[in-house]
Design a protein around this motif. Structure first.
Motif, PDB file in Angstrom:
ATOM      1  N   MET A 379       0.806  -1.222   0.000  1.00  6.76           N
ATOM      2  CA  MET A 379       0.000   0.000   0.000  1.00  6.76           C
ATOM      3  C   MET A 379       0.838   1.270   0.000  1.00  6.76           C
ATOM      4  SD  MET A 379      -3.257  -0.733   2.429  1.00  6.76           S
ATOM      5  CE  MET A 379      -4.005   0.752   1.788  1.00  6.76           C
ATOM      6  N   ARG A 380       2.093   1.190  -0.369  1.00  8.38           N
ATOM      7  CA  ARG A 380       2.975   2.361  -0.307  1.00  8.38           C
ATOM      8  C   ARG A 380       2.480   3.515  -1.178  1.00  8.38           C
ATOM      9  NH1 ARG A 380       8.046   1.473   2.033  1.00  8.38           N
ATOM     10  NH2 ARG A 380       7.640   0.056   3.789  1.00  8.38           N
ATOM     11  N   ALA A 381       1.729   3.211  -2.242  1.00 10.45           N
ATOM     12  CA  ALA A 381       1.261   4.286  -3.135  1.00 10.45           C
ATOM     13  C   ALA A 381       0.024   4.991  -2.589  1.00 10.45           C
ATOM     14  CB  ALA A 381       0.958   3.718  -4.521  1.00 10.45           C
ATOM     15  N   VAL A 382      -0.593   4.440  -1.540  1.00 10.29           N
ATOM     16  CA  VAL A 382      -1.810   5.020  -0.964  1.00 10.29           C
ATOM     17  C   VAL A 382      -1.419   6.033   0.104  1.00 10.29           C
ATOM     18  CG1 VAL A 382      -3.961   4.544   0.259  1.00 10.29           C
ATOM     19  CG2 VAL A 382      -3.092   2.903  -1.416  1.00 10.29           C
ATOM     20  N   VAL A 383      -1.803   7.291  -0.105  1.00 11.41           N
ATOM     21  CA  VAL A 383      -1.461   8.351   0.848  1.00 11.41           C
ATOM     22  C   VAL A 383      -2.434   8.357   2.025  1.00 11.41           C
ATOM     23  CG1 VAL A 383      -1.205  10.856   1.151  1.00 11.41           C
ATOM     24  CG2 VAL A 383      -0.449   9.758  -0.981  1.00 11.41           C
ATOM     25  N   GLU A 384      -3.721   8.115   1.759  1.00 10.92           N
ATOM     26  CA  GLU A 384      -4.739   8.138   2.811  1.00 10.92           C
ATOM     27  C   GLU A 384      -4.488   7.010   3.823  1.00 10.92           C
ATOM     28  OE1 GLU A 384      -7.093   8.661   5.371  1.00 10.92           O
ATOM     29  OE2 GLU A 384      -7.648  10.064   3.768  1.00 10.92           O
ATOM     30  N   PRO A 385      -4.207   7.343   5.087  1.00 11.58           N
ATOM     31  CA  PRO A 385      -3.843   6.305   6.056  1.00 11.58           C
ATOM     32  C   PRO A 385      -5.016   5.527   6.619  1.00 11.58           C
ATOM     33  CG  PRO A 385      -3.790   8.460   7.112  1.00 11.58           C
ATOM     34  CD  PRO A 385      -4.091   8.709   5.657  1.00 11.58           C
ATOM     35  N   ALA A 386      -6.253   5.953   6.333  1.00 13.90           N
ATOM     36  CA  ALA A 386      -7.412   5.306   6.938  1.00 13.90           C
ATOM     37  C   ALA A 386      -8.054   4.260   6.038  1.00 13.90           C
ATOM     38  CB  ALA A 386      -8.456   6.355   7.326  1.00 13.90           C
ATOM     39  N   VAL A 387      -7.506   4.023   4.854  1.00 15.50           N
ATOM     40  CA  VAL A 387      -8.127   3.066   3.934  1.00 15.50           C
ATOM     41  C   VAL A 387      -8.060   1.659   4.536  1.00 15.50           C
ATOM     42  CG1 VAL A 387      -8.025   2.046   1.632  1.00 15.50           C
ATOM     43  CG2 VAL A 387      -7.652   4.490   1.931  1.00 15.50           C
ATOM     44  N   VAL A 388      -6.869   1.144   4.697  1.00  9.38           N
ATOM     45  CA  VAL A 388      -6.629  -0.057   5.498  1.00  9.38           C
ATOM     46  C   VAL A 388      -5.601   0.384   6.538  1.00  9.38           C
ATOM     47  CG1 VAL A 388      -5.929  -2.470   5.519  1.00  9.38           C
ATOM     48  CG2 VAL A 388      -7.043  -1.530   3.494  1.00  9.38           C
ATOM     49  N   PRO A 389      -6.015   0.633   7.772  1.00  5.06           N
ATOM     50  CA  PRO A 389      -5.150   1.305   8.748  1.00  5.06           C
ATOM     51  C   PRO A 389      -4.052   0.408   9.303  1.00  5.06           C
ATOM     52  CG  PRO A 389      -7.250   0.740   9.751  1.00  5.06           C
ATOM     53  CD  PRO A 389      -7.365   0.373   8.302  1.00  5.06           C
ATOM     54  N   VAL A 390      -3.108   0.077   8.450  1.00  5.07           N
ATOM     55  CA  VAL A 390      -2.054  -0.881   8.793  1.00  5.07           C
ATOM     56  C   VAL A 390      -0.939  -0.243   9.612  1.00  5.07           C
ATOM     57  CG1 VAL A 390      -0.245  -2.324   7.786  1.00  5.07           C
ATOM     58  CG2 VAL A 390      -2.515  -2.283   6.763  1.00  5.07           C
ATOM     59  N   ALA A 391      -0.583   1.012   9.303  1.00  3.16           N
ATOM     60  CA  ALA A 391       0.678   1.584   9.777  1.00  3.16           C
ATOM     61  C   ALA A 391       0.811   1.584  11.303  1.00  3.16           C
ATOM     62  CB  ALA A 391       0.841   3.007   9.233  1.00  3.16           C
ATOM     63  N   ALA A 392      -0.213   2.044  12.011  1.00  9.05           N
ATOM     64  CA  ALA A 392      -0.110   2.123  13.469  1.00  9.05           C
ATOM     65  C   ALA A 392       0.042   0.738  14.086  1.00  9.05           C
ATOM     66  CB  ALA A 392      -1.334   2.824  14.053  1.00  9.05           C
ATOM     67  N   ASP A 393      -0.672  -0.235  13.558  1.00 10.95           N
ATOM     68  CA  ASP A 393      -0.560  -1.592  14.097  1.00 10.95           C
ATOM     69  C   ASP A 393       0.819  -2.180  13.813  1.00 10.95           C
ATOM     70  OD1 ASP A 393      -3.183  -1.605  15.095  1.00 10.95           O
ATOM     71  OD2 ASP A 393      -3.962  -2.122  13.125  1.00 10.95           O
ATOM     72  N   LEU A 394       1.373  -1.899  12.634  1.00  7.16           N
ATOM     73  CA  LEU A 394       2.722  -2.361  12.327  1.00  7.16           C
ATOM     74  C   LEU A 394       3.732  -1.705  13.258  1.00  7.16           C
ATOM     75  CD1 LEU A 394       4.827  -3.844  10.669  1.00  7.16           C
ATOM     76  CD2 LEU A 394       4.691  -2.017   8.953  1.00  7.16           C
ATOM     77  N   VAL A 418      -1.164  11.661   7.962  1.00  8.71           N
ATOM     78  CA  VAL A 418      -2.108  12.373   8.831  1.00  8.71           C
ATOM     79  C   VAL A 418      -2.018  13.877   8.588  1.00  8.71           C
ATOM     80  CG1 VAL A 418      -2.618  12.960  11.229  1.00  8.71           C
ATOM     81  CG2 VAL A 418      -2.189  10.581  10.593  1.00  8.71           C
ATOM     82  N   ALA A 419      -0.787  14.380   8.426  1.00 13.18           N
ATOM     83  CA  ALA A 419      -0.610  15.810   8.166  1.00 13.18           C
ATOM     84  C   ALA A 419      -1.279  16.222   6.860  1.00 13.18           C
ATOM     85  CB  ALA A 419       0.880  16.153   8.131  1.00 13.18           C
ATOM     86  N   THR A 420      -1.270  15.327   5.877  1.00 11.25           N
ATOM     87  CA  THR A 420      -1.875  15.626   4.578  1.00 11.25           C
ATOM     88  C   THR A 420      -3.394  15.553   4.632  1.00 11.25           C
ATOM     89  OG1 THR A 420       0.074  14.786   3.411  1.00 11.25           O
ATOM     90  CG2 THR A 420      -1.978  14.915   2.159  1.00 11.25           C
ATOM     91  N   THR A 421      -3.917  14.552   5.331  1.00 10.67           N
ATOM     92  CA  THR A 421      -5.362  14.287   5.288  1.00 10.67           C
ATOM     93  C   THR A 421      -6.121  14.782   6.512  1.00 10.67           C
ATOM     94  OG1 THR A 421      -5.123  12.106   6.343  1.00 10.67           O
ATOM     95  CG2 THR A 421      -4.889  12.210   3.938  1.00 10.67           C
ATOM     96  N   GLY A 422      -5.434  14.919   7.640  1.00 10.17           N
ATOM     97  CA  GLY A 422      -6.101  15.375   8.858  1.00 10.17           C
ATOM     98  C   GLY A 422      -6.974  14.330   9.522  1.00 10.17           C
TER      99      GLY A 422
END
Length: 591
Positions: A379-394, A418-422
């Motif tokens: 999902m590196r090309a996806v900027v929106e972090p809430a689509v599949v919220p993997v990053a925080a769990d990783l 988060v800074a981009t999308t709020g």
């Protein structure tokens, strides 16, 4: 045969009452051998009446016979294609494709008719997971049709976005959607005749982290609501879920689910249920999501399309992960990965996320890192972090594996998104992970900031996870009295949601503090009831009558009551009042 035709003709003549219009049309159709436009029109009218009363198979059958009785090639092709569309909505894809073959032959060089057929073929490709096979054809046909019919060209081109979307190729998805908008809505606002083009543009922009995506999604709400339920509202609900517009998302998805039930459109129903299950997970209601996911899986099995089954099993994997049912999650995940095509990275990511989440909840940090890292990489090309919220769990899994440097790199990317999308929910999760990385007293203000961020978004399970982490930190910092309150609050939320593994973690922490808690128990019904029994029991716990449940699960009232009898016996209850209490349904207890 000759005598039979005469009998049908006589019966048609006898059907003079307006209430016998459908009967008359069918008797005329049975008395007709060659093309007859008057009879064909009567059958089209019959199909329309069937649609209004929810008879989708009757509608498809009437349209197909109307096409057979149509003489001119173009209207015959159009009616044949319309019948194919309704048959696919009823789940009969093979028969639908056979009709499309006939319609394509009849269409010849007629661009409008060819576009109609191609659009339905592209939809079939989506259902069968073969979007890449038709991508080039869609683009070429849209280019040829554009000068003559911009709206028709935009409709088929919009289906081409499914190919790059399945690969999480945001740039290519955005490019296709921009071309669609240029054809159907050059002013940038949703076209009243085809709102799906704007909905898909909103999705592409959200994936790319563009603020205009959320704005366009909100603008689409009123336009989509003016249409008969056709999937646009469910698609829009998914976008609204990503941008944390949960109330609007529920309004949209409920409209398509209710509309699909009203007309018996099982393809649309499965599509809507899957998106509603994803919404319920965000809102901390995994049991409601479980009921939707089970029904969605049953529909997928009935339609017998591997890609649709894979997507439904990926949803079930996520729901059971949140419920803490690791074995069920693994089984659903295995089936989803076995059935989905290699280029369907979207389903693959959702499966890996579910496996990583249940591993993290179960304290298996190493397994969580392995699964979540694979999902994150795709999902590196996806900027929106809430689509599949993997990053925080990783990041959390990496912290628990003792890899703080890697966790910081993941969080840096999450913070940028988060800074981009709020996104408030993702900001809270990022602050929670920063607190896990902090040393000593520095974690306190970060946990406080995370909880403050949680106050701005309705995600109770995420808040409970932050409370759990805060309580663990306080206990290990020897602030035992301070630790009990957040841990008890976390446990209460996890138990209400039946998130067994997270509840087990909170209960363990309270036990270490010397506080007594009731032993963990699986939710009554999970693992005891069959999927069919669970769906019926859960519907009853929401206050639905046996007749309402029968219409929902496509069974007779007697069969529903039979299943409810089994439910009562297995759960040890004797009334709906007791069932509502035991399952924690939303219905009010009877006086």
């Amino acid at each position: 045969p000759g005598e039979r035709w005469k009998v049908h003709a006589a019966l048609a003549d006898a059907c003079t009452s307006p209430k016998d219009a459908d009967r008359r049309a069918w008797h005329l159709a049975c008395a007709t051998v060659g093309p007859d436009e008057q009879v064909a029109v009567a059958l089209v009218e019959t199909a329309d009446r069937a649609r209004r009363r929810g008879g989708i198979v009757a509608q498809a059958t009437a349209l197909e016979r109307a096409a057979e009785l149509t003489g001119a090639a173009r209207p015959r092709a159009e009616r044949m294609c319309a019948a194919a569309t309704i048959w696919s909505a009823a789940g009969a894809l093979d028969h639908s494709e056979a009709l499309l073959d006939q319609a394509e032959t009849l269409a010849g060089d007629d661009i409008a008719a060819r576009i109609q057929v191609l659009g339905e073929r592209a939809y079939h490709a989506v259902l069968r997971g073969r979007t890449g096979d038709v991508f080039d054809v869609l683009v070429a046909e849209a280019a040829g049709a554009g000068p003559q019919d911009r709206l028709a060209a935009g409709r088929i081109l919009s289906l081409a976005m499914n190919a790059p979307l399945a690969r999480w190729d945001v740039a290519a998805t955005l490019e296709v959607c921009e071309k669609v908008m240029a054809l159907t809505a050059p002013d940038g606002h949703p076209d009243p005749g085809f709102p799906k083009g704007a909905v898909r543009m909103a999705l592409a922009r959200v994936l790319a982290g563009q603020a205009a995506g959320a704005e366009l999604a909100r603008e689409c709400v009123a336009v989509c609501e003016r249409h008969v339920p056709n999937g646009a509202c469910a698609e829009l609900a998914e976008v609204l879920t990503y941008v944390e517009e949960y109330a609007l998302a529920r309004r949209m998805v409920e409209r398509d689910v209710a509309g699909a039930r009203a007309v018996g459109d099982i393809a649309l129903l499965g599509y809507g249920l899957r998106r509603r299950a994803q919404l319920e997970i965000r809102l901390g209601r995994p049991l409601m999501a479980y009921s939707d996911a089970l029904e969605c899986a049953g529909i997928a099995d009935a339609m017998a399309q591997p890609t649709t089954i894979a997507a439904s099993r990926a949803t079930l994997a996520l729901v059971t992960a949140v419920l803490g049912r690791a074995d069920d999650c693994a089984a659903h995940a295995e089936e989803a990965l076995r059935l989905c095509p290699d280029d369907d990275l979207e389903t693959g990511v959702r499966v890996r996320y579910a496996l990583g989440l249940v591993a993290l909840a179960g304290g298996r940090a190493a397994d969580a890192v392995d699964e979540l890292r694979r999902a994150d990489a795709a999902m590196r090309a996806v900027v929106e972090p809430a689509v599949v919220p993997v990053a925080a769990d990783l990041a959390e899994a990496l912290v628990r594996r003792g890899r703080p440097a890697e966790a910081r790199r993941v969080l840096d990317r999450l913070d940028a998104g988060v800074a981009t999308t709020g996104r408030r929910g993702r900001r809270a999760a990022a602050l929670r992970c920063r607190a896990l990385l902090a040393r000593g007293a520095a974690a306190g203000p970060l946990f406080a900031a995370a909880l403050e961020a949680h106050d701005d978004v309705d995600e109770p399970l995420e808040r409970a996870r932050t409370l759990l982490c805060q309580g663990q930190w306080l206990r290990r910092s020897r602030r035992r009295k301070d630790a009990s309150a957040p841990l008890a609050a976390a446990l209460a939320t996890f138990e209400t949601a039946d998130s067994a593994l997270w509840a087990q973690q909170a209960r363990h922490e309270l036990t270490v503090l010397g506080l007594r808690t009731l032993p963990s128990a699986e939710h009554p019904g999970l693992g005891v009831l069959t999927p069919q029994e669970w769906r019926i029991a859960w519907a009853a716990a929401q206050g639905r009558t046996s007749r309402e449940i029968a219409a929902e699960v496509l069974l007779s009232v007697r069969t529903v009551d039979y299943h409810l009898g089994n439910v009562y016996r297995k759960l040890g209850v004797s009334s709906r009042r007791a069932l509502i209490r035991q399952l924690g349904g939303s219905a009010e207890l009877p006086a």
